[in-house]
Design a protein around this motif. Structure first.
Motif, mmCIF file in Angstrom:
data_model
loop_
_atom_site.group_PDB
_atom_site.id
_atom_site.type_symbol
_atom_site.label_atom_id
_atom_site.label_comp_id
_atom_site.label_asym_id
_atom_site.label_seq_id
_atom_site.Cartn_x
_atom_site.Cartn_y
_atom_site.Cartn_z
ATOM 1 N N LEU A 18 8.195 -18.509 11.761
ATOM 2 C CA LEU A 18 8.142 -18.079 10.214
ATOM 3 C C LEU A 18 9.691 -17.887 9.873
ATOM 4 C CD1 LEU A 18 5.945 -14.781 9.979
ATOM 5 C CD2 LEU A 18 5.445 -17.299 9.660
ATOM 6 N N GLU A 19 9.773 -18.366 8.570
ATOM 7 C CA GLU A 19 11.144 -18.817 8.207
ATOM 8 C C GLU A 19 11.028 -17.950 6.996
ATOM 9 O OE1 GLU A 19 13.756 -20.465 9.372
ATOM 10 O OE2 GLU A 19 12.681 -21.312 10.927
ATOM 11 N N PHE A 20 12.370 -17.159 6.475
ATOM 12 C CA PHE A 20 12.219 -16.217 5.537
ATOM 13 C C PHE A 20 13.666 -16.556 4.634
ATOM 14 C CE2 PHE A 20 10.253 -13.917 8.971
ATOM 15 C CZ PHE A 20 8.964 -13.434 8.340
ATOM 16 N N THR A 21 13.757 -16.076 3.400
ATOM 17 C CA THR A 21 14.824 -16.364 2.630
ATOM 18 C C THR A 21 15.040 -14.935 1.699
ATOM 19 O OG1 THR A 21 13.195 -17.132 1.040
ATOM 20 C CG2 THR A 21 14.646 -18.850 2.478
ATOM 21 N N PRO A 22 16.056 -14.904 1.093
ATOM 22 C CA PRO A 22 16.313 -13.757 0.326
ATOM 23 C C PRO A 22 15.273 -13.389 -0.831
ATOM 24 C CG PRO A 22 18.353 -14.978 0.537
ATOM 25 C CD PRO A 22 17.239 -15.830 1.128
ATOM 26 N N GLY A 23 15.089 -12.105 -1.317
ATOM 27 C CA GLY A 23 14.286 -12.033 -2.305
ATOM 28 C C GLY A 23 13.131 -11.270 -1.752
ATOM 29 N N LEU A 24 12.094 -10.901 -2.633
ATOM 30 C CA LEU A 24 10.929 -10.179 -2.258
ATOM 31 C C LEU A 24 9.887 -11.009 -1.657
ATOM 32 C CD1 LEU A 24 9.331 -7.549 -2.441
ATOM 33 C CD2 LEU A 24 8.684 -8.088 -4.543
ATOM 34 N N CYS A 25 9.548 -10.643 -0.303
ATOM 35 C CA CYS A 25 8.415 -11.445 0.468
ATOM 36 C C CYS A 25 7.126 -10.623 0.591
ATOM 37 C CB CYS A 25 9.183 -11.895 1.866
ATOM 38 S SG CYS A 25 8.024 -12.940 2.799
ATOM 39 N N ALA A 26 6.097 -11.235 0.006
ATOM 40 C CA ALA A 26 5.044 -10.290 0.403
ATOM 41 C C ALA A 26 4.020 -10.997 1.278
ATOM 42 C CB ALA A 26 4.122 -10.257 -1.106
ATOM 43 N N LEU A 27 3.631 -10.051 2.199
ATOM 44 C CA LEU A 27 2.586 -10.381 3.284
ATOM 45 C C LEU A 27 1.133 -9.683 2.893
ATOM 46 C CD1 LEU A 27 5.462 -9.870 4.916
ATOM 47 C CD2 LEU A 27 4.338 -10.810 6.838
ATOM 48 N N THR A 28 0.320 -10.505 2.724
ATOM 49 C CA THR A 28 -1.076 -10.231 2.489
ATOM 50 C C THR A 28 -2.247 -10.576 3.433
ATOM 51 O OG1 THR A 28 -1.466 -11.886 0.783
ATOM 52 C CG2 THR A 28 -0.319 -10.074 -0.001
ATOM 53 N N GLY A 29 -3.160 -9.973 3.532
ATOM 54 C CA GLY A 29 -4.552 -10.714 4.110
ATOM 55 C C GLY A 29 -5.398 -9.390 4.342
ATOM 56 N N GLU A 30 -6.655 -9.717 4.782
ATOM 57 C CA GLU A 30 -7.504 -8.842 4.723
ATOM 58 C C GLU A 30 -7.334 -7.784 5.896
ATOM 59 O OE1 GLU A 30 -11.186 -10.943 5.822
ATOM 60 O OE2 GLU A 30 -11.308 -11.931 3.924
ATOM 61 N N THR A 31 -7.833 -6.787 5.685
ATOM 62 C CA THR A 31 -7.749 -5.633 6.718
ATOM 63 C C THR A 31 -8.215 -6.094 8.229
ATOM 64 O OG1 THR A 31 -8.437 -3.898 5.195
ATOM 65 C CG2 THR A 31 -8.193 -3.323 7.412
ATOM 66 N N GLY A 32 -7.200 -5.858 9.022
ATOM 67 C CA GLY A 32 -7.710 -6.176 10.518
ATOM 68 C C GLY A 32 -7.097 -7.793 10.762
ATOM 69 N N ALA A 33 -6.685 -8.369 9.873
ATOM 70 C CA ALA A 33 -6.075 -9.754 9.998
ATOM 71 C C ALA A 33 -4.917 -9.906 10.964
ATOM 72 C CB ALA A 33 -5.730 -10.588 8.535
#
Length: 558
Positions: A18-33
């Motif tokens: 994974l590559e990341f940058t400045p700012g707000l980064c959201a990580l979402t997904g179903e429960t247990g993912a």
């Protein structure tokens, strides 16, 4: 700033980069993912406790690599310099390897290091809030410095630390002098005896050699006198009446009688005879002087020997050379003088220590008052943030606990801690003891928002900060996270569409199975994909057009 995260064979993750940058980064997904697996993996790279259960079934080893960009002047650079670790292209790479036998290895920029060093570096790089290990704000040791930064009191705190050091040095000087004086008083009788003994002898520099010479002459006095007398007799002729002087005089007279006939050449011989006669007279004078100086008095010899051996004994007693006894005498006398005048000197040092204590206490007391004022402003600012976060019944309080004098230190005369009460009338307590789950994360979010300008510039990770809330409260969380991400990097694991809609970057965590193995994967979403994911978060498994419209509205509002 976290630049990238590479994961190999951790739980359900096979290979992930994974590559990341400045700012707000959201990580979402179903429960247990597998969202928690990402945080566990990051924690492994940051030096958290390794657990063999993190290893993917069937794999020989798990590996996590986290890369960070380091700005000039970043405190991590000083830590790396201490361990002679070089930095290439302003990038720091932390890597952790975990084998199935439970053993692990840690690396920084490909150099083997201890896990302790990983944790030390991590404290300057990432702050994680939530169900995962919390750093920073939950550590009471950081609360004082945060309050001082918020109140603009850092310079005054440094002055207090300097006054404290002055006081400790003055106190140490007094206590050392006090101990020395007490020891000297215990040795006073011995000191006086030693000084009296040296007073009686009064040893002088160079005296040992003088006494040795005198003793040697006295021991050989008769032989010396006989030799001097024999030499004098040979020069004077003794009883025979004709010595060297008479012979030289006769020789000169004989030459004078023929001087006119011999010419100028005889003059050199006459001058040589004159010199010989003068040297002979001088030799006789010296022999008679030496002979007269020698004493044959056995009492005098005994006196010199007694003094010589008395000085020798005293030098052995004091473990020094005889010529060093005058210095020993002076030092012992100084110690006695210190005892006699020690009370006044000790009182002066005590007064100096008291004055240094007073100077420290006055500045520390003024700092305490300033901290109290800053704490009031901080409490008001944080409590104003709580109602929108669905913490309207909670109260935040900065506690300043006065310390006993034995506990005073360079940080002042009180202990600073952040406390909360989650219900009216409840007794405030430490954040991590009173709040739990989502409450804790939202408390920490409120603190971070208020302290954003004075907190260290680290990457922030919030794990389910929106747990148990929705609607307006979730929107308030999203708004604050967006504000907090300005000029820094935030990673947020969230189930809230309101939070995800405010993100600058959006990653979706998903789990897939091919019938034989289940694997977690993470993908960065495009704008259309983001809208679809937020719609899923709004409506559940079946995504409706209404949900898509609501998602678009949330994203537009953000």
């Amino acid at each position: 700033m976290l630049r990238s995260l590479a994961i190999r064979d951790v739980v359900l993750i096979h290979r992930l980069e994974l590559e990341f940058t400045p700012g707000l980064c959201a990580l979402t997904g179903e429960t247990g993912a597998g969202k928690s697996i990402l945080l566990d993996s990051l924690g492994l790279a940051l030096g958290n406790r390794a657990d063999s259960g993190l290893l993917r079934p069937g794999a020989e080893q798990a590996r996590v690599t986290a890369a960070f960009d380091l700005a000039n002047g970043h405190p991590v650079r000083d830590v790396l310099a201490e361990h002679d670790i070089e930095i290439d292209d302003d990038q720091l790479v932390m890597r952790r390897v975990l084998s199935k036998d439970g053993r692990g290895r840690a690396y920084v920029n490909d150099q083997p290091v201890s896990v302790t060093l990983l944790r030390r570096l991590a404290d300057h790089l990432v702050e994680i809030q939530g169900q995962f290990e919390q750093r920073g704000l939950l550590n009471a040791a950081n609360h004082r410095s945060l309050l001082d930064a918020y109140g603009g009191l850092r310079e005054r705190a440094q002055q207090v630390a300097a006054r404290y050091e002055d006081w400790r040095q003055a106190l140490d000087t007094y206590r050392t002098a006090q101990a020395e004086l007490e020891q000297a008083r215990q040795d006073e009788a011995y000191l006086r005896h030693e000084v009296d003994e040296l007073d009686q002898l009064q040893p002088q520099p160079g005296e040992e050699q003088q006494l040795a010479d005198q003793r040697n002459r006295l021991m050989n006095a008769e032989k010396l006198v006989d030799a001097f007398n024999a030499a004098e007799a040979e020069l004077t002729g003794g009883e025979q009446g004709r010595g060297a002087e008479d012979s030289l005089a006769s020789a000169r007279r004989a030459l004078e009688r023929i001087a006119d006939q011999a010419g100028d050449d005889i003059q050199a011989a006459l001058e040589a005879l004159d010199r010989a006669m003068s040297e002979t007279e001088d030799a006789l004078a010296r022999l008679r002087s030496l002979s007269s100086e020698i004493e044959l008095d056995s009492g005098r010899q005994q006196e010199i020997e007694e003094r010589y051996f008395a000085l020798k004994d005293l030098s052995r007693k004091h473990g020094c050379e005889v010529d060093e006894l005058p210095d020993v005498h002076a030092r012992l006398q100084e110690r006695l003088n210190a005892i006699d005048s020690g009370g006044a000197h000790l009182q002066a040092l005590s007064d100096a220590a008291d004055q240094a204590r007073q100077a420290f206490h006055e500045e520390a007391q003024a700092l305490s008052e300033a901290r109290g004022e800053a704490a009031g402003r901080l409490d008001a600012a944080i409590n104003a943030e709580l109602p929108p976060l669905k913490l309207e019944k909670a109260t935040f309080k900065t506690r300043l606990q006065p310390l006993e004098e034995d506990d005073w230190g360079p940080n002042g005369i009180e202990r600073v801690s952040f406390e909360v009460a989650t219900n009216p009338g409840a007794h405030p307590g430490p954040l991590n003891k009173i709040a739990s789950g989502g409450e804790l994360s939202r408390f920490l979010l409120a603190l971070k928002v208020v302290l954003a300008q004075v907190s260290p510039e680290r990457s922030l990770v919030f794990d389910e900060v929106d747990s148990g809330i929705g609607g307006a409260a979730a929107a308030a969380v999203g708004d604050r996270l967006a504000r907090l991400s300005e000029g820094r990097q935030l990673l947020v694991v969230t189930h809230s569409p309101q939070v995800a809609a405010r993100a600058d970057h959006h990653f979706r965590v998903a789990k897939a199975s091919d019938g034989e193995a289940t694997v977690t994967d993470v993908s960065q979403l495009s704008e259309d994909q983001r809208r679809e994911e937020i719609a899923r978060m709004l409506s559940g498994t079946h995504v409706t057009d209404e949900a898509r419209a609501a998602a678009a509205k949330l994203m537009g509002a953000a």
